[in-house]
Every structure is written in C-alpha cells, then in structure tokens.
Design an enzyme around this catalytic site. Structure first.
Site, PDB file in Angstrom:
ATOM      1  N   VAL A   1       4.067  -5.534   4.845  1.00 19.35           N
ATOM      2  CA  VAL A   1       4.582  -5.145   3.514  1.00 19.35           C
ATOM      3  C   VAL A   1       5.787  -4.232   3.716  1.00 19.35           C
ATOM      4  O   VAL A   1       5.675  -3.237   4.430  1.00 19.35           O
ATOM      5  CB  VAL A   1       3.553  -4.307   2.701  1.00 19.35           C
ATOM      6  CG1 VAL A   1       3.968  -4.218   1.241  1.00 19.35           C
ATOM      7  CG2 VAL A   1       2.154  -4.841   2.818  1.00 19.35           C
ATOM      8  N   HIS A   2       6.903  -4.564   3.085  1.00 19.98           N
ATOM      9  CA  HIS A   2       8.040  -3.640   3.184  1.00 19.98           C
ATOM     10  C   HIS A   2       9.009  -3.699   2.003  1.00 19.98           C
ATOM     11  O   HIS A   2       9.963  -2.935   1.963  1.00 19.98           O
ATOM     12  CB  HIS A   2       8.825  -3.893   4.479  1.00 19.98           C
ATOM     13  CG  HIS A   2       9.682  -5.131   4.421  1.00 19.98           C
ATOM     14  ND1 HIS A   2       9.172  -6.386   4.612  1.00 19.98           N
ATOM     15  CD2 HIS A   2      11.004  -5.300   4.184  1.00 19.98           C
ATOM     16  CE1 HIS A   2      10.146  -7.277   4.528  1.00 19.98           C
ATOM     17  NE2 HIS A   2      11.270  -6.650   4.249  1.00 19.98           N
ATOM     18  N   ARG A   3       8.794  -4.594   1.033  1.00 27.28           N
ATOM     19  CA  ARG A   3       9.774  -4.722  -0.054  1.00 27.28           C
ATOM     20  C   ARG A   3       9.774  -3.445  -0.888  1.00 27.28           C
ATOM     21  O   ARG A   3       8.707  -2.923  -1.254  1.00 27.28           O
ATOM     22  CB  ARG A   3       9.445  -5.904  -0.973  1.00 27.28           C
ATOM     23  CG  ARG A   3       9.435  -7.258  -0.293  1.00 27.28           C
ATOM     24  CD  ARG A   3      10.558  -8.162  -0.779  1.00 27.28           C
ATOM     25  NE  ARG A   3      11.751  -8.012  -0.016  1.00 27.28           N
ATOM     26  CZ  ARG A   3      12.014  -8.658   1.137  1.00 27.28           C
ATOM     27  NH1 ARG A   3      11.157  -9.487   1.670  1.00 27.28           N
ATOM     28  NH2 ARG A   3      13.145  -8.459   1.756  1.00 27.28           N
TER      29      ARG A   3
ATOM     30  N   ARG B   1      10.011   1.571   6.664  1.00 29.04           N
ATOM     31  CA  ARG B   1      10.142   1.971   5.254  1.00 29.04           C
ATOM     32  C   ARG B   1       8.753   2.287   4.680  1.00 29.04           C
ATOM     33  O   ARG B   1       8.553   3.281   3.974  1.00 29.04           O
ATOM     34  CB  ARG B   1      10.797   0.857   4.431  1.00 29.04           C
ATOM     35  CG  ARG B   1      10.809   1.147   2.921  1.00 29.04           C
ATOM     36  CD  ARG B   1      11.275  -0.052   2.125  1.00 29.04           C
ATOM     37  NE  ARG B   1      12.710  -0.236   2.157  1.00 29.04           N
ATOM     38  CZ  ARG B   1      13.581   0.370   1.343  1.00 29.04           C
ATOM     39  NH1 ARG B   1      13.160   1.222   0.427  1.00 29.04           N
ATOM     40  NH2 ARG B   1      14.858   0.118   1.427  1.00 29.04           N
TER      41      ARG B   1
ATOM     42  N   ASP C   1       4.799  -9.593   2.125  1.00 27.74           N
ATOM     43  CA  ASP C   1       5.861  -9.740   1.127  1.00 27.74           C
ATOM     44  C   ASP C   1       7.181 -10.078   1.829  1.00 27.74           C
ATOM     45  O   ASP C   1       8.243  -9.999   1.241  1.00 27.74           O
ATOM     46  CB  ASP C   1       5.983  -8.485   0.239  1.00 27.74           C
ATOM     47  CG  ASP C   1       6.374  -7.236   1.014  1.00 27.74           C
ATOM     48  OD1 ASP C   1       6.666  -7.327   2.230  1.00 27.74           O
ATOM     49  OD2 ASP C   1       6.402  -6.151   0.392  1.00 27.74           O
TER      50      ASP C   1
END
Ligand code: UD1
Ligand code: UDP
Length: 359
Positions: A203-205, A240, A279
């Site tokens: 997950v990073h969006r 992030r 994502d």
C-alpha cells in the site's frame, strides 16, 4: 543516442528490459536517474539485483512537494539534454520524473517515447493521472501496452501513427527474472512461509496512506483477514506508508511488516501467494501475469484489463469489502489469459527508436 530517464522503483524495474536490449544491440544510450527514489531498498538494490549499469547521470532530486520535485527534475534534466542532445528520450509510466522529463524534452524539441502510454483511471485527483495525460500529449512515440490503452489515446485525439501497441515491459521483466528469482531467492524459507498459505500486501497511494481514516480502515481489513484465515500477512512497507503510520501514530497488529523487498524476493513472494492485496499499479499487472489473484484497495484502476480477464477485483478501502472479497477468492480459478503481451515489449520499443534514429 537514446536517453533513458528513470527515477523510482517501478521505473527501474520496467525500464530494465529496455536497458538490456540497448546493451544487447550495442546502441548508444545513457541512463539519467533523477533520484526521486533514493533509499537503498527503493533504488540501488534494483540496479544490483537486475545487474543494470550504473546511471550515467544522477540528479539526486530527492523528496519534496510536487512543484519542488518537478522543478528540480526539469532544471536538472534540461542541463543534461542540452549537453547530450539525444535523438530520443524514453520515459516509463506516470511519476513526476516522467512528466517533468517529458515537458522539458518537448520544449527542447527532443523526441519523446512514452512507455506505458494511454493508461487512464479517469480520476484527476491522482497525481499520476495528470502526469499520464500531460506526458502522452507531448510525446512523439506512444508505446501503449494494450489495445485498450491505444483506444484511450485515439479518443483524446492523438494521431494513430504515433501509437504502437507493444505489450507492457513488466511481462519482459517477469519472464527475464522469475527463473533467476526461483534459483537465487529463498525468501519463503527465510520468512517461514508455505506456498499459497500466506497473503502479500503493498500500500502506498497517497489517497490511502495520507488519510488517517482510510489507512486505519485498510489496516483493519488486513488484520481481519489475518485473524479469519490464521495465515501470515506479509507487508513490505513503502517509505511513504512507513512515514505516515509513524506520523499518525497508528498501531498495527498481527501483520508481518518488513522493509521493501528486492524485485527477486518480491517476485518469488508474489508468485507463491494465496492472494495479493495492493494499491500498486505494477503489482496489479504482475499478479495478472503470474496467475495469482489480486484484490486492489482502490475505487478505480487504470489497469481495467486485469478486471476484464478476472485476475483482479476492486475492493476500495473498506474493511468489510476487503474481508468478503478475500473469502470469495477462495473459489477463483487462475486460468485467465495475460493481456499484457508476450514479453517482447522492450525489444519492440528499442527497434522503433533505432528505426526513428536512422530516418
Ligand atoms: C512515487 C510516484 C508514484 C509511484 C511510486 C512508486 C509520483 C507523483 N509518485 O510515489 O506514482 O507509484 O513512486 O513507489 O511521482 N521516500 C523515502 N525514500 C525514497 C523515496 C521516498 O523515504 O527512496 C519517502 C519520503 O518521505 C517521500 C515519500 O516517501 O516524501 C514519498 O515519495 P515520493 O517519491 O514523493 O512519492 P511516492 O509515494 O514514492
Ligand atoms: N516491488 C518490489 N518490492 C516490494 C514491493 C514492490 O520489488 O517490496 C516491485 C513490484 O514487483 C513492482 C513494483 O515494485 O514491479 C511496483 O512498484 P510500486 O508499487 O512502488 O509502484 P507503482 O507500480 O504503483 O507505480
């Protein structure tokens, strides 16, 4: 002379087949690394594992706001394009590196080849959507991965003769590295995992991880999956996401958090997972190529081919939907056809560039 510009993890991976092909054909080229990604596990590790030559130029732009990062890339790239005067500049994907390079090259009248052209989520709140649209509209060669991407470009008035459907270079990268990954990586053994008896997560969006409620809901969904199935949930954490989890003071329970993996380790984990929850753009494609079910924690995707063939399903950022989808994927059959080509995209792209140069 071809200028290969890259700056982030997925660009290094997806440009690797193009770089290999330039090497194989003895083509005159240089690699310009903007330094958008710079942590060892997001950058250097991939050059080492994929045995890529060191970048000829490194800008070290690092992190910043969109405007800061874009401006630094543009001024840095301009100097190098003026010095090298390449026949064509190749960019891949939809990052700030891609858009900033394309804008700079277009004003210097340097030809631009956009690899992975024509993807559209139709969600203009995604920074990547802005980057894709702008890059496509200033590019001279649009290397579309699929027929669907080609149609998106035609719909926006881009000339047919500029577009070439090549497949996606991720297929080349998977085919070139899966065998090596099996030989070189014992990551399942190291993590004490059994094939098809664990979940893999990325997950990073920004829309997921920069929003406290949404990030908590996603983590809750993953924790519910871990509890219900009593299987490990392996979660290599993007920088992030790591930063946000710390800043927002969110507790994570029951998930196996790790540093980001190298490509060989990640490929090996992906290919043996029961299901991948993500994502990421590239991970939606890779799971489709590898025959592994994917649940995408977003409400839209620029990779609709994966939904069409049935390898992927959108689950949003809703813990209940995440859990229900994981339950339903128990009955999925992984017999879909890979829509992203035969693994010769890199060869086709370099062939087109070489032909253009000799015109
Ligand atoms: C960028 C791309 C995104 C792509 C992703 C791939 C844009 C707008 N975003 O997102 O499209 O999917 O890369 O992973 O171009 N950081 C580090 N080390 C690094 C890189 C980043 O610690 O090597 C941290 C910094 O705190 C930084 C944050 O991660 O502020 C975000 O990095 P940034 O490059 O701005 O965006 P990504 O989320 O990585
Ligand atoms: N990846 C990796 N290690 C990890 C997570 C992902 O090597 O721990 C690879 C993955 O195989 C894919 C790429 O990173 O090829 C996807 O990058 P990312 O999700 O950062 O960006 P996106 O594809 O969303 O732009």
């Amino acid at each position: 002379m071809i200028g290969v510009v890259l700056g982030t993890r997925p660009e290094i991976i997806k440009m690797s087949p193009v770089i290999r092909e330039c090497e194989r054909r003895g083509i005159d080229y240089f690699i310009l690394h903007t330094g958008q990604h710079y942590t060892y596990e997001m950058d250097r590790l991939f050059f080492e594992e994929l045995e890529l030559p060191d970048p000829t130029y490194s800008l070290d732009v690092g992190s910043g706001t969109h405007a800061e990062q874009t401006a630094k890339i543009m001024t840095g790239v301009e100097d190098i394009l003026l010095k090298e005067a390449p026949d064509i500049v190749l960019v891949q994907g939809d990052t700030n590196t891609v858009m900033a390079t394309a804008l700079t090259a277009s004003k210097l009248h340097v030809r631009i080849g956009h690899i992975e052209a024509g993807l559209r989520s139709l969600n203009r709140r995604m920074p990547e959507e802005i980057n894709r649209v702008l890059t496509d509209h200033v590019s001279d060669h649009l290397f579309a991965p699929t027929e669907n991407a080609r149609e998106n470009l035609l719909r926006e008035g881009i000339s047919e003769w500029k577009i070439c459907v090549t497949g996606n270079t991720i297929v080349d990268a998977v085919y070139q590295n899966l065998g090596i990954a099996k030989k070189k990586s014992n990551i399942l053994g190291e993590l004490d995992l059994k094939p098809r008896e664990y979940f893999l997560v990325t997950v990073h969006r920004p829309e997921n991880v920069d929003n406290r409620t949404r990030l908590k809901e996603i983590l809750k969904g993953l924790e519910r999956v871990q509890k219900e199935f009593s299987l490990p949930v392996v979660f290599p954490v993007h920088p992030r996401t790591e930063k946000r989890i710390k800043e927002l003071g969110i507790g994570v329970n029951g998930l196996h958090l790790t540093k980001p993996f190298g490509f060989l380790e990640f490929l090996q984990l992906e290919s043996q997972a029961k299901l991948v929850l993500t994502d990421s753009g590239g991970v939606q494609e890779e799971t489709c190529v590898l025959g592994v079910p994917c649940a995408t924690m977003r409400y839209d995707t620029e990779r609709p081919e994966t939904l069409d063939v049935g390898s992927n399903i959108l689950v949003g950022a809703d813990s209940q939907k995440i859990l229900e989808t994981v339950r339903s994927t128990e009955s999925w059959k992984s017999d879909w056809k890979n829509p992203y080509g035969d693994g010769i995209a890199g060869k086709m792209i370099v062939m087109v560039c070489a032909a253009t140069r000799s015109q």
